[in-house]
Design a protein around this motif. Structure first.
Motif, PDB file in Angstrom:
ATOM      1  N   GLN A   1      39.828  37.619  32.191  1.00 39.85           N
ATOM      2  CA  GLN A   1      38.819  36.740  32.766  1.00 39.85           C
ATOM      3  C   GLN A   1      38.671  35.460  31.965  1.00 39.85           C
ATOM      4  O   GLN A   1      38.283  34.443  32.514  1.00 39.85           O
ATOM      5  CB  GLN A   1      37.475  37.459  32.821  1.00 39.85           C
ATOM      6  CG  GLN A   1      37.441  38.555  33.857  1.00 39.85           C
ATOM      7  CD  GLN A   1      36.099  39.295  33.879  1.00 39.85           C
ATOM      8  OE1 GLN A   1      35.276  39.112  33.011  1.00 39.85           O
ATOM      9  NE2 GLN A   1      35.930  40.120  34.895  1.00 39.85           N
ATOM     10  N   ALA A   2      38.983  35.521  30.677  1.00 41.05           N
ATOM     11  CA  ALA A   2      38.807  34.347  29.832  1.00 41.05           C
ATOM     12  C   ALA A   2      40.040  33.446  29.812  1.00 41.05           C
ATOM     13  O   ALA A   2      40.012  32.403  29.172  1.00 41.05           O
ATOM     14  CB  ALA A   2      38.477  34.785  28.408  1.00 41.05           C
ATOM     15  N   LEU A   3      41.084  33.818  30.518  1.00 40.33           N
ATOM     16  CA  LEU A   3      42.295  33.011  30.526  1.00 40.33           C
ATOM     17  C   LEU A   3      42.084  31.710  31.282  1.00 40.33           C
ATOM     18  O   LEU A   3      41.406  31.681  32.310  1.00 40.33           O
ATOM     19  CB  LEU A   3      43.447  33.772  31.180  1.00 40.33           C
ATOM     20  CG  LEU A   3      44.043  34.929  30.410  1.00 40.33           C
ATOM     21  CD1 LEU A   3      45.092  35.621  31.264  1.00 40.33           C
ATOM     22  CD2 LEU A   3      44.673  34.445  29.122  1.00 40.33           C
ATOM     23  N   GLU A   4      42.668  30.647  30.760  1.00 39.48           N
ATOM     24  CA  GLU A   4      42.633  29.353  31.442  1.00 39.48           C
ATOM     25  C   GLU A   4      43.868  29.282  32.329  1.00 39.48           C
ATOM     26  O   GLU A   4      44.988  29.155  31.852  1.00 39.48           O
ATOM     27  CB  GLU A   4      42.648  28.208  30.415  1.00 39.48           C
ATOM     28  CG  GLU A   4      41.411  28.129  29.550  1.00 39.48           C
ATOM     29  CD  GLU A   4      40.193  27.706  30.355  1.00 39.48           C
ATOM     30  OE1 GLU A   4      40.336  26.936  31.309  1.00 39.48           O
ATOM     31  OE2 GLU A   4      39.090  28.168  30.023  1.00 39.48           O
ATOM     32  N   LEU A   5      43.649  29.377  33.633  1.00 39.64           N
ATOM     33  CA  LEU A   5      44.753  29.353  34.582  1.00 39.64           C
ATOM     34  C   LEU A   5      44.518  28.276  35.629  1.00 39.64           C
ATOM     35  O   LEU A   5      43.401  27.794  35.805  1.00 39.64           O
ATOM     36  CB  LEU A   5      44.875  30.715  35.288  1.00 39.64           C
ATOM     37  CG  LEU A   5      45.148  31.929  34.413  1.00 39.64           C
ATOM     38  CD1 LEU A   5      45.035  33.194  35.243  1.00 39.64           C
ATOM     39  CD2 LEU A   5      46.530  31.832  33.790  1.00 39.64           C
ATOM     40  N   ARG A   6      45.586  27.933  36.320  1.00 39.71           N
ATOM     41  CA  ARG A   6      45.439  27.007  37.440  1.00 39.71           C
ATOM     42  C   ARG A   6      44.561  27.670  38.499  1.00 39.71           C
ATOM     43  O   ARG A   6      44.516  28.897  38.595  1.00 39.71           O
ATOM     44  CB  ARG A   6      46.806  26.665  38.016  1.00 39.71           C
ATOM     45  CG  ARG A   6      47.570  25.723  37.082  1.00 39.71           C
ATOM     46  CD  ARG A   6      48.810  25.215  37.745  1.00 39.71           C
ATOM     47  NE  ARG A   6      49.897  26.143  37.370  1.00 39.71           N
ATOM     48  CZ  ARG A   6      51.102  26.116  37.889  1.00 39.71           C
ATOM     49  NH1 ARG A   6      51.409  25.248  38.833  1.00 39.71           N
ATOM     50  NH2 ARG A   6      52.013  26.954  37.485  1.00 39.71           N
ATOM     51  N   PRO A   7      43.841  26.882  39.284  1.00 43.95           N
ATOM     52  CA  PRO A   7      42.874  27.445  40.244  1.00 43.95           C
ATOM     53  C   PRO A   7      43.459  28.517  41.174  1.00 43.95           C
ATOM     54  O   PRO A   7      42.816  29.529  41.440  1.00 43.95           O
ATOM     55  CB  PRO A   7      42.404  26.232  41.043  1.00 43.95           C
ATOM     56  CG  PRO A   7      42.636  25.075  40.143  1.00 43.95           C
ATOM     57  CD  PRO A   7      43.825  25.418  39.297  1.00 43.95           C
TER      58      PRO A   7
ATOM     59  N   GLU B   1      43.594  34.357  42.410  1.00 39.67           N
ATOM     60  CA  GLU B   1      44.379  35.580  42.619  1.00 39.67           C
ATOM     61  C   GLU B   1      44.017  36.639  41.581  1.00 39.67           C
ATOM     62  O   GLU B   1      43.845  37.809  41.909  1.00 39.67           O
ATOM     63  CB  GLU B   1      45.867  35.237  42.539  1.00 39.67           C
ATOM     64  CG  GLU B   1      46.774  36.374  42.915  1.00 39.67           C
ATOM     65  CD  GLU B   1      48.236  35.952  42.944  1.00 39.67           C
ATOM     66  OE1 GLU B   1      49.077  36.856  43.114  1.00 39.67           O
ATOM     67  OE2 GLU B   1      48.542  34.754  42.786  1.00 39.67           O
ATOM     68  N   LEU B   2      43.866  36.232  40.328  1.00 38.23           N
ATOM     69  CA  LEU B   2      43.525  37.167  39.261  1.00 38.23           C
ATOM     70  C   LEU B   2      42.131  37.765  39.484  1.00 38.23           C
ATOM     71  O   LEU B   2      41.930  38.965  39.280  1.00 38.23           O
ATOM     72  CB  LEU B   2      43.595  36.464  37.899  1.00 38.23           C
ATOM     73  CG  LEU B   2      43.341  37.331  36.684  1.00 38.23           C
ATOM     74  CD1 LEU B   2      44.367  38.457  36.608  1.00 38.23           C
ATOM     75  CD2 LEU B   2      43.373  36.505  35.423  1.00 38.23           C
ATOM     76  N   ARG B   3      41.160  36.939  39.922  1.00 42.32           N
ATOM     77  CA  ARG B   3      39.816  37.461  40.218  1.00 42.32           C
ATOM     78  C   ARG B   3      39.875  38.501  41.336  1.00 42.32           C
ATOM     79  O   ARG B   3      39.181  39.522  41.293  1.00 42.32           O
ATOM     80  CB  ARG B   3      38.868  36.322  40.593  1.00 42.32           C
ATOM     81  CG  ARG B   3      38.249  35.622  39.403  1.00 42.32           C
ATOM     82  CD  ARG B   3      37.043  34.778  39.813  1.00 42.32           C
ATOM     83  NE  ARG B   3      37.322  33.805  40.862  1.00 42.32           N
ATOM     84  CZ  ARG B   3      37.800  32.571  40.664  1.00 42.32           C
ATOM     85  NH1 ARG B   3      38.041  32.155  39.438  1.00 42.32           N
ATOM     86  NH2 ARG B   3      38.020  31.760  41.666  1.00 42.32           N
ATOM     87  N   GLY B   4      40.714  38.271  42.321  1.00 46.20           N
ATOM     88  CA  GLY B   4      40.880  39.227  43.413  1.00 46.20           C
ATOM     89  C   GLY B   4      41.430  40.555  42.902  1.00 46.20           C
ATOM     90  O   GLY B   4      40.953  41.627  43.293  1.00 46.20           O
ATOM     91  N   TYR B   5      42.431  40.487  42.016  1.00 47.68           N
ATOM     92  CA  TYR B   5      42.996  41.709  41.438  1.00 47.68           C
ATOM     93  C   TYR B   5      41.976  42.451  40.581  1.00 47.68           C
ATOM     94  O   TYR B   5      41.921  43.680  40.591  1.00 47.68           O
ATOM     95  CB  TYR B   5      44.239  41.395  40.601  1.00 47.68           C
ATOM     96  CG  TYR B   5      45.444  41.014  41.421  1.00 47.68           C
ATOM     97  CD1 TYR B   5      45.759  41.675  42.604  1.00 47.68           C
ATOM     98  CD2 TYR B   5      46.281  39.993  41.005  1.00 47.68           C
ATOM     99  CE1 TYR B   5      46.862  41.331  43.352  1.00 47.68           C
ATOM    100  CE2 TYR B   5      47.389  39.644  41.744  1.00 47.68           C
ATOM    101  CZ  TYR B   5      47.680  40.317  42.917  1.00 47.68           C
ATOM    102  OH  TYR B   5      48.784  39.972  43.641  1.00 47.68           O
ATOM    103  N   LEU B   6      41.171  41.718  39.834  1.00 49.50           N
ATOM    104  CA  LEU B   6      40.146  42.351  39.002  1.00 49.50           C
ATOM    105  C   LEU B   6      39.080  43.043  39.859  1.00 49.50           C
ATOM    106  O   LEU B   6      38.633  44.145  39.532  1.00 49.50           O
ATOM    107  CB  LEU B   6      39.505  41.323  38.072  1.00 49.50           C
ATOM    108  CG  LEU B   6      40.400  40.814  36.935  1.00 49.50           C
ATOM    109  CD1 LEU B   6      39.713  39.684  36.173  1.00 49.50           C
ATOM    110  CD2 LEU B   6      40.765  41.935  35.998  1.00 49.50           C
ATOM    111  N   CYS B   7      38.693  42.402  40.970  1.00 44.08           N
ATOM    112  CA  CYS B   7      37.729  43.034  41.886  1.00 44.08           C
ATOM    113  C   CYS B   7      38.325  44.292  42.500  1.00 44.08           C
ATOM    114  O   CYS B   7      37.639  45.318  42.634  1.00 44.08           O
ATOM    115  CB  CYS B   7      37.326  42.065  42.992  1.00 44.08           C
ATOM    116  SG  CYS B   7      36.250  40.734  42.431  1.00 44.08           S
TER     117      CYS B   7
END
Length: 166
Positions: A1-7, A12-18
């Motif tokens: 969650q703390a990673l700085e990624l392109r929007p 996509e990462l937030r979706g996988y975490l959910c």
């Protein structure tokens, strides 16, 4: 969650975490239900006294075996699970082959999967495992321990006694 990624990647990462959180919650609910069912079954609770057998494994074993009284002895139960060697006799000569794999594939699977845990929890099974492993290899040793473990389960269920660690 703390990673700085392109929007796009962050979304996509937030979706996988959910999705991971939702799956963990569902798994916890199923685990609680399995535990509740196992605690209501005295045979399953008896099997949980064996090292390495949890609620799910105990329920699977009891459901596959059914009524233990339908097996006259432990060898018949092992045969039902397909954990006995294939026998070929001809001309007064008897040869033993690999296991028959006839019978309950789920019972056979769970017994073989649980055998390493049983080896760590019983000195008698550890001696058996090492002896068979030297002559026939690790897989044959796991099957031999699974067969012995099924014999122990037969006597536990028949006599309604918990596992006695040797």
């Amino acid at each position: 969650q703390a990673l700085e990624l392109r929007p796009a990647y962050a979304l996509e990462l937030r979706g996988y975490l959910c999705l991971a959180e939702a799956l963990q919650q569902l798994i916890a609910e199923v685990d609680a239900r399995v535990e509740e069912i196992a605690k209501a079954d005295p045979r399953a609770m008896l099997l949980t006294t064996i090292p390495g057998i949890g609620y799910y494994s105990a329920l699977l074993i009891t459901s596959e075996i059914g009524d233990i009284a339908r097996f006259p002895n432990a060898r018949k139960l092992c045969s039902y699970a397909g954990l006995v060697p294939r026998v070929h006799s001809s001309g007064g000569r008897t040869r033993y082959g690999p296991i028959t794999k006839q019978g309950s594939k789920y019972l056979r699977w769970i017994m073989v999967e649980l055998s390493p845990h049983f080896v760590r929890g019983s000195s008698r099974m550890e001696r058996l495992y090492r002896r068979v492993c030297l002559r026939h290899g690790k897989n044959a040793a796991r099957v031999a321990v699974a067969r012995e473990m099924l014999k122990v389960i037969y006597y536990m269920l028949r006599d309604e006694r918990p596992f006695f660690k040797d």
